[in-house]
Write a protein that holds these residues in place. Structure first.
Motif, short mmCIF file in Angstrom:
data_model
loop_
_atom_site.label_atom_id
_atom_site.label_comp_id
_atom_site.label_asym_id
_atom_site.label_seq_id
_atom_site.Cartn_x
_atom_site.Cartn_y
_atom_site.Cartn_z
N LEU A 57 40.81 28.30 47.12
CA LEU A 57 41.78 29.39 46.95
C LEU A 57 41.98 29.70 45.47
O LEU A 57 42.10 30.87 45.09
N ALA A 58 42.04 28.68 44.65
CA ALA A 58 42.21 28.89 43.21
C ALA A 58 41.01 29.64 42.65
O ALA A 58 41.17 30.60 41.88
N VAL A 59 39.80 29.25 43.03
CA VAL A 59 38.59 29.95 42.57
C VAL A 59 38.60 31.39 43.08
O VAL A 59 38.31 32.32 42.32
N TYR A 60 38.97 31.57 44.33
CA TYR A 60 39.09 32.92 44.92
C TYR A 60 40.08 33.76 44.11
O TYR A 60 39.80 34.92 43.79
N GLY A 61 41.21 33.18 43.76
CA GLY A 61 42.22 33.89 42.99
C GLY A 61 41.74 34.24 41.59
O GLY A 61 41.96 35.34 41.09
N VAL A 62 41.07 33.29 40.93
CA VAL A 62 40.55 33.54 39.58
C VAL A 62 39.50 34.64 39.63
O VAL A 62 39.48 35.54 38.77
N ASP A 63 38.63 34.61 40.63
CA ASP A 63 37.62 35.66 40.78
C ASP A 63 38.27 37.03 40.99
O ASP A 63 37.84 38.03 40.42
N LEU A 64 39.31 37.06 41.82
CA LEU A 64 40.02 38.31 42.08
C LEU A 64 40.69 38.82 40.80
O LEU A 64 40.63 40.00 40.47
N LEU A 65 41.33 37.92 40.05
CA LEU A 65 41.95 38.29 38.78
C LEU A 65 40.91 38.85 37.82
O LEU A 65 41.13 39.88 37.17
N TYR A 66 39.76 38.21 37.73
CA TYR A 66 38.69 38.70 36.85
C TYR A 66 38.27 40.12 37.25
O TYR A 66 38.15 41.00 36.39
N ARG A 67 38.04 40.33 38.54
CA ARG A 67 37.60 41.67 39.00
C ARG A 67 38.65 42.73 38.65
O ARG A 67 38.31 43.83 38.23
N GLU A 68 39.92 42.39 38.81
CA GLU A 68 40.98 43.34 38.50
C GLU A 68 41.07 43.60 37.00
O GLU A 68 41.29 44.74 36.57
N MET A 69 40.87 42.58 36.19
CA MET A 69 40.90 42.77 34.74
C MET A 69 39.70 43.58 34.27
O MET A 69 39.82 44.48 33.44
N GLN A 84 45.66 45.76 26.00
CA GLN A 84 46.88 46.04 26.76
C GLN A 84 46.54 46.22 28.25
O GLN A 84 47.29 45.78 29.11
N ALA A 85 45.41 46.86 28.55
CA ALA A 85 44.99 47.04 29.95
C ALA A 85 44.74 45.69 30.61
O ALA A 85 45.09 45.48 31.78
N LEU A 86 44.15 44.74 29.86
CA LEU A 86 43.92 43.40 30.40
C LEU A 86 45.25 42.71 30.69
O LEU A 86 45.41 42.06 31.72
N VAL A 87 46.19 42.86 29.77
CA VAL A 87 47.52 42.26 29.93
C VAL A 87 48.19 42.83 31.18
O VAL A 87 48.74 42.09 32.00
N GLU A 88 48.14 44.13 31.33
CA GLU A 88 48.79 44.77 32.48
C GLU A 88 48.13 44.35 33.79
O GLU A 88 48.82 44.13 34.79
N ALA A 89 46.81 44.22 33.80
CA ALA A 89 46.12 43.76 35.01
C ALA A 89 46.54 42.33 35.36
O ALA A 89 46.77 42.01 36.52
N TYR A 90 46.67 41.48 34.35
CA TYR A 90 47.10 40.10 34.55
C TYR A 90 48.50 40.06 35.16
O TYR A 90 48.74 39.37 36.16
N LEU A 91 49.42 40.82 34.56
CA LEU A 91 50.80 40.84 35.05
C LEU A 91 50.89 41.41 36.46
O LEU A 91 51.63 40.89 37.31
N SER A 92 50.12 42.46 36.72
CA SER A 92 50.12 43.07 38.05
C SER A 92 49.62 42.07 39.10
O SER A 92 50.19 41.95 40.18
N PHE A 93 48.56 41.35 38.76
CA PHE A 93 48.02 40.35 39.68
C PHE A 93 49.07 39.28 39.98
O PHE A 93 49.30 38.92 41.14
N ALA A 94 49.72 38.78 38.93
CA ALA A 94 50.73 37.73 39.10
C ALA A 94 51.90 38.20 39.96
O ALA A 94 52.44 37.43 40.75
N GLU A 95 52.29 39.46 39.82
CA GLU A 95 53.39 40.01 40.62
C GLU A 95 53.00 40.21 42.08
O GLU A 95 53.77 39.90 42.98
N ARG A 96 51.79 40.73 42.31
CA ARG A 96 51.37 41.02 43.68
C ARG A 96 50.89 39.80 44.44
O ARG A 96 50.89 39.78 45.66
N HIS A 97 50.48 38.77 43.70
CA HIS A 97 49.92 37.56 44.32
C HIS A 97 50.60 36.30 43.76
O HIS A 97 49.93 35.45 43.15
#
Length: 189
Positions: A57-69, A84-97
């Protein structure tokens, strides 16, 4: 025999949804099996137990975060706005997941660290464009990750009691951090 249509990716998607709903520790084999409408022993066709599930699950999550970034970088943002776009993608991922994000932050072994390398490379590429290289870039990536994770974690735990929005504080901190990086890069020229 595995149920038709049930594969490891399907199991991980269901487990990720549970993690985001119940929290990382709320995902158990019994709860996951119930969600999938199967008996718990059937999960062993796809995973080797709860520690293996959490690692995957952690690997799945890291892969998903990478794709979103990566997608955030490809969305047509200008060069100065890419970090800034990378930062926003990171924050969005953390909020949604939230549960999946929590699992990506736990030390779950070399597989998870290896899965995170592409994220580090994305960050290093952006820092290189700012004139930050080598050891300085590694320190900057660590600093940026620490800032982001700190704000995400404190927000989740409702650790900001003062009357200002935490995202304003994060924006302020990031601007100061980036200004410091730019000043350091200019000093290296």
């Amino acid at each position: 025999m595995p149920r038709a249509g049930l594969d490891e990716n399907f199991v991980l998607q269901a487990a990720a949804e549970l993690a985001d709903t119940l929290g990382a520790d709320g995902v158990t084999l019994a709860v996951l099996a119930k969600r999938l409408n199967i008996r718990p022993p059937s999960l062993y066709n796809h995973i080797q137990g709860l520690p293996d599930l959490r690692r995957k699950l952690a690997v799945y999550g890291v892969d998903l975060l990478y794709r979103e970034m990566k997608q955030a970088l490809e969305s047509g943002v200008s060069k100065p706005e890419k970090l800034q776009a990378l930062v926003e993608a990171y924050l969005s991922f953390a909020e949604r997941h939230p549960g999946l994000y929590e699992l990506t932050q736990r030390s779950l072994g070399p597989e998870v660290r290896s899965a995170g390398e592409p994220i580090v490379q994305l960050m290093l590429e952006q820092l290189k464009q700012m004139g930050i290289y080598g050891r300085s870039a590694i320190h900057a990536v660590r600093g940026l990750r620490s800032i982001l994770h700190g704000f995400v974690s404190l927000s989740k735990e409702e650790g900001f009691g003062l009357p200002y929005a935490w995202k304003e504080s994060l924006d302020y901190t990031l601007r100061a951090f980036l200004k410091g990086l730019k000043t350091m890069a200019e000093g290296n020229k």
